[in-house]
Design a protein around this motif. Structure first.
Motif, PDB file in Angstrom:
ATOM      1  N   PHE A  38      37.322  35.794  46.312  1.00 58.95           N
ATOM      2  CA  PHE A  38      36.512  36.967  45.987  1.00 58.95           C
ATOM      3  C   PHE A  38      37.259  38.247  46.352  1.00 58.95           C
ATOM      4  O   PHE A  38      37.307  39.199  45.567  1.00 58.95           O
ATOM      5  N   SER A  39      37.852  38.282  47.533  1.00 57.67           N
ATOM      6  CA  SER A  39      38.629  39.458  47.967  1.00 57.67           C
ATOM      7  C   SER A  39      39.758  39.747  46.984  1.00 57.67           C
ATOM      8  O   SER A  39      39.985  40.905  46.611  1.00 57.67           O
ATOM      9  N   VAL A  40      40.436  38.711  46.552  1.00 60.79           N
ATOM     10  CA  VAL A  40      41.542  38.863  45.605  1.00 60.79           C
ATOM     11  C   VAL A  40      41.016  39.396  44.267  1.00 60.79           C
ATOM     12  O   VAL A  40      41.648  40.243  43.631  1.00 60.79           O
ATOM     13  N   HIS A  41      39.847  38.922  43.857  1.00 65.28           N
ATOM     14  CA  HIS A  41      39.230  39.377  42.613  1.00 65.28           C
ATOM     15  C   HIS A  41      38.908  40.877  42.681  1.00 65.28           C
ATOM     16  O   HIS A  41      39.188  41.621  41.743  1.00 65.28           O
ATOM     17  N   VAL A  42      38.346  41.320  43.795  1.00 62.13           N
ATOM     18  CA  VAL A  42      38.036  42.745  43.984  1.00 62.13           C
ATOM     19  C   VAL A  42      39.341  43.549  43.995  1.00 62.13           C
ATOM     20  O   VAL A  42      39.444  44.601  43.359  1.00 62.13           O
ATOM     21  N   GLU A  43      40.346  43.063  44.703  1.00 59.59           N
ATOM     22  CA  GLU A  43      41.640  43.746  44.762  1.00 59.59           C
ATOM     23  C   GLU A  43      42.283  43.855  43.387  1.00 59.59           C
ATOM     24  O   GLU A  43      42.909  44.862  43.064  1.00 59.59           O
ATOM     25  N   ALA A  44      42.136  42.821  42.566  1.00 62.19           N
ATOM     26  CA  ALA A  44      42.706  42.855  41.215  1.00 62.19           C
ATOM     27  C   ALA A  44      42.117  44.012  40.409  1.00 62.19           C
ATOM     28  O   ALA A  44      42.828  44.668  39.641  1.00 62.19           O
ATOM     29  N   VAL A  45      40.837  44.269  40.598  1.00 66.77           N
ATOM     30  CA  VAL A  45      40.191  45.389  39.905  1.00 66.77           C
ATOM     31  C   VAL A  45      40.705  46.717  40.465  1.00 66.77           C
ATOM     32  O   VAL A  45      41.075  47.617  39.717  1.00 66.77           O
ATOM     33  N   LEU A  46      40.750  46.835  41.783  1.00 63.67           N
ATOM     34  CA  LEU A  46      41.210  48.078  42.410  1.00 63.67           C
ATOM     35  C   LEU A  46      42.688  48.354  42.125  1.00 63.67           C
ATOM     36  O   LEU A  46      43.098  49.512  41.997  1.00 63.67           O
TER      37      LEU A  46
ATOM     38  N   PRO B 201      46.565  53.174  39.287  1.00 60.86           N
ATOM     39  CA  PRO B 201      47.949  53.395  39.716  1.00 60.86           C
ATOM     40  C   PRO B 201      48.133  54.418  40.837  1.00 60.86           C
ATOM     41  O   PRO B 201      49.093  54.334  41.589  1.00 60.86           O
ATOM     42  N   GLN B 202      47.233  55.408  40.979  1.00 57.48           N
ATOM     43  CA  GLN B 202      47.395  56.439  42.000  1.00 57.48           C
ATOM     44  C   GLN B 202      46.726  55.978  43.286  1.00 57.48           C
ATOM     45  O   GLN B 202      45.508  55.812  43.330  1.00 57.48           O
ATOM     46  N   PRO B 203      47.504  55.782  44.360  1.00 55.46           N
ATOM     47  CA  PRO B 203      46.928  55.246  45.601  1.00 55.46           C
ATOM     48  C   PRO B 203      45.851  56.131  46.224  1.00 55.46           C
ATOM     49  O   PRO B 203      44.863  55.620  46.752  1.00 55.46           O
ATOM     50  N   GLU B 204      46.008  57.458  46.154  1.00 59.19           N
ATOM     51  CA  GLU B 204      44.998  58.331  46.758  1.00 59.19           C
ATOM     52  C   GLU B 204      43.693  58.293  45.966  1.00 59.19           C
ATOM     53  O   GLU B 204      42.601  58.351  46.537  1.00 59.19           O
ATOM     54  N   TYR B 205      43.778  58.114  44.653  1.00 60.97           N
ATOM     55  CA  TYR B 205      42.578  57.991  43.823  1.00 60.97           C
ATOM     56  C   TYR B 205      41.916  56.629  44.058  1.00 60.97           C
ATOM     57  O   TYR B 205      40.699  56.536  44.178  1.00 60.97           O
ATOM     58  N   ARG B 206      42.738  55.597  44.196  1.00 68.57           N
ATOM     59  CA  ARG B 206      42.216  54.260  44.516  1.00 68.57           C
ATOM     60  C   ARG B 206      41.418  54.322  45.816  1.00 68.57           C
ATOM     61  O   ARG B 206      40.341  53.751  45.931  1.00 68.57           O
ATOM     62  N   GLN B 207      41.948  55.067  46.793  1.00 65.70           N
ATOM     63  CA  GLN B 207      41.271  55.158  48.083  1.00 65.70           C
ATOM     64  C   GLN B 207      39.942  55.900  47.958  1.00 65.70           C
ATOM     65  O   GLN B 207      38.966  55.537  48.620  1.00 65.70           O
ATOM     66  N   LEU B 208      39.868  56.922  47.111  1.00 64.75           N
ATOM     67  CA  LEU B 208      38.593  57.601  46.879  1.00 64.75           C
ATOM     68  C   LEU B 208      37.586  56.633  46.253  1.00 64.75           C
ATOM     69  O   LEU B 208      36.393  56.678  46.564  1.00 64.75           O
ATOM     70  N   LEU B 209      38.063  55.745  45.381  1.00 63.84           N
ATOM     71  CA  LEU B 209      37.182  54.734  44.786  1.00 63.84           C
ATOM     72  C   LEU B 209      36.671  53.770  45.861  1.00 63.84           C
ATOM     73  O   LEU B 209      35.496  53.394  45.856  1.00 63.84           O
ATOM     74  N   VAL B 210      37.533  53.386  46.787  1.00 70.46           N
ATOM     75  CA  VAL B 210      37.129  52.522  47.903  1.00 70.46           C
ATOM     76  C   VAL B 210      36.066  53.239  48.738  1.00 70.46           C
ATOM     77  O   VAL B 210      35.053  52.640  49.126  1.00 70.46           O
TER      78      VAL B 210
ATOM     79  N   LEU C  82      48.672  56.345  51.811  1.00 72.76           N
ATOM     80  CA  LEU C  82      49.146  55.173  52.538  1.00 72.76           C
ATOM     81  C   LEU C  82      48.131  54.025  52.455  1.00 72.76           C
ATOM     82  O   LEU C  82      48.485  52.892  52.124  1.00 72.76           O
ATOM     83  N   ASP C  83      46.868  54.321  52.749  1.00 73.52           N
ATOM     84  CA  ASP C  83      45.836  53.282  52.688  1.00 73.52           C
ATOM     85  C   ASP C  83      45.717  52.711  51.278  1.00 73.52           C
ATOM     86  O   ASP C  83      45.580  51.500  51.099  1.00 73.52           O
ATOM     87  N   GLY C  84      45.766  53.591  50.278  1.00 72.42           N
ATOM     88  CA  GLY C  84      45.671  53.130  48.895  1.00 72.42           C
ATOM     89  C   GLY C  84      46.870  52.296  48.480  1.00 72.42           C
ATOM     90  O   GLY C  84      46.735  51.273  47.812  1.00 72.42           O
ATOM     91  N   ALA C  85      48.070  52.720  48.898  1.00 73.64           N
ATOM     92  CA  ALA C  85      49.289  51.990  48.536  1.00 73.64           C
ATOM     93  C   ALA C  85      49.361  50.628  49.220  1.00 73.64           C
ATOM     94  O   ALA C  85      49.869  49.660  48.654  1.00 73.64           O
ATOM     95  N   LEU C  86      48.817  50.548  50.436  1.00 76.22           N
ATOM     96  CA  LEU C  86      48.853  49.289  51.186  1.00 76.22           C
ATOM     97  C   LEU C  86      47.591  48.446  50.985  1.00 76.22           C
ATOM     98  O   LEU C  86      47.431  47.408  51.634  1.00 76.22           O
ATOM     99  N   ASN C  87      46.700  48.906  50.106  1.00 73.68           N
ATOM    100  CA  ASN C  87      45.434  48.200  49.821  1.00 73.68           C
ATOM    101  C   ASN C  87      44.591  48.007  51.078  1.00 73.68           C
ATOM    102  O   ASN C  87      43.933  46.979  51.228  1.00 73.68           O
ATOM    103  N   ARG C  88      44.593  48.992  51.949  1.00 73.47           N
ATOM    104  CA  ARG C  88      43.779  48.902  53.164  1.00 73.47           C
ATOM    105  C   ARG C  88      42.321  49.178  52.840  1.00 73.47           C
ATOM    106  O   ARG C  88      42.001  50.133  52.131  1.00 73.47           O
ATOM    107  N   VAL C  89      41.463  48.354  53.379  1.00 69.41           N
ATOM    108  CA  VAL C  89      40.017  48.558  53.264  1.00 69.41           C
ATOM    109  C   VAL C  89      39.404  48.299  54.636  1.00 69.41           C
ATOM    110  O   VAL C  89      39.985  47.597  55.457  1.00 69.41           O
ATOM    111  N   PRO C  90      38.229  48.862  54.889  1.00 67.69           N
ATOM    112  CA  PRO C  90      37.592  48.647  56.199  1.00 67.69           C
ATOM    113  C   PRO C  90      37.193  47.178  56.415  1.00 67.69           C
ATOM    114  O   PRO C  90      36.995  46.424  55.455  1.00 67.69           O
TER     115      PRO C  90
END
Length: 175
Positions: free
Chosen positions: A81-89, A93-102, A34-42
């Protein structure tokens, strides 16, 4: 537009497993998806990433480099800057893997607060995740976990059980 529905069936953990009897089974996997799919970050995540970029030559995420020169082109609080970081993240494609990267980036950001002038050249964030995965896998094997429980995600190579394990350490404690 494709629809995506989170599911814990991809874990495929046998019913006889002690983990399967745990009522929290799937909780962290669902949260990461869910966090990965919604691009949630702290809160403050982008400012911390900006600080880390000042101490290295760049951050590589799945082959795409966020260069340290970005800190000379943008300010830490700038939306661009936030948009630039998000573009990389968002290239992941896998939201749970994206979240592990975060989460790996969060651990790295702790170095931003340490009085170290540099942490090296380009930091490969996915390598940090895979090193953590290998340590997790070894620890689980040493504790007697069986192979079906430690199945790896074929697209990322990450142990599926790691996706469903709570993060720990100072970087993940809430004030």
């Amino acid at each position: 537009m494709r629809s995506w529905t989170p599911s814990t069936e991809s874990l495929d953990i046998p019913e006889s497993s002690p983990v399967a009897r745990d009522t929290r089974h799937g909780q962290w996997l669902r949260r990461r998806r869910l966090d990965g799919a919604l691009n949630r970050v702290p809160v403050g995540f982008y400012k911390k990433v900006w600080k880390i970029l000042q101490k290295c030559h760049g951050l590589s995420i799945e082959g795409f480099v966020l260069p340290s020169s970005t800190t000379r082109e943008m300010t830490p609080g700038e939306i661009k800057f936030s948009v630039h970081v998000e573009a990389v993240l968002n290239r992941v494609p896998q939201p749970e893997y994206r979240q592990l990267l975060v989460e790996a980036l969060l651990v790295l950001t702790m170095l931003a607060d340490v009085d170290v002038p540099s942490i090296g050249s380009i930091v490969h964030v996915e390598r940090i995740v895979h090193m953590a995965n290998d340590m997790f896998y070894k620890d689980q094997k040493d504790l007697g976990a069986e192979e079906p429980l430690l199945e790896r995600d074929p697209s990322t190579g990450v142990c599926r059980l790691l996706y469903d394990s709570a993060p720990s350490g100072a970087a993940f404690r809430h004030p």
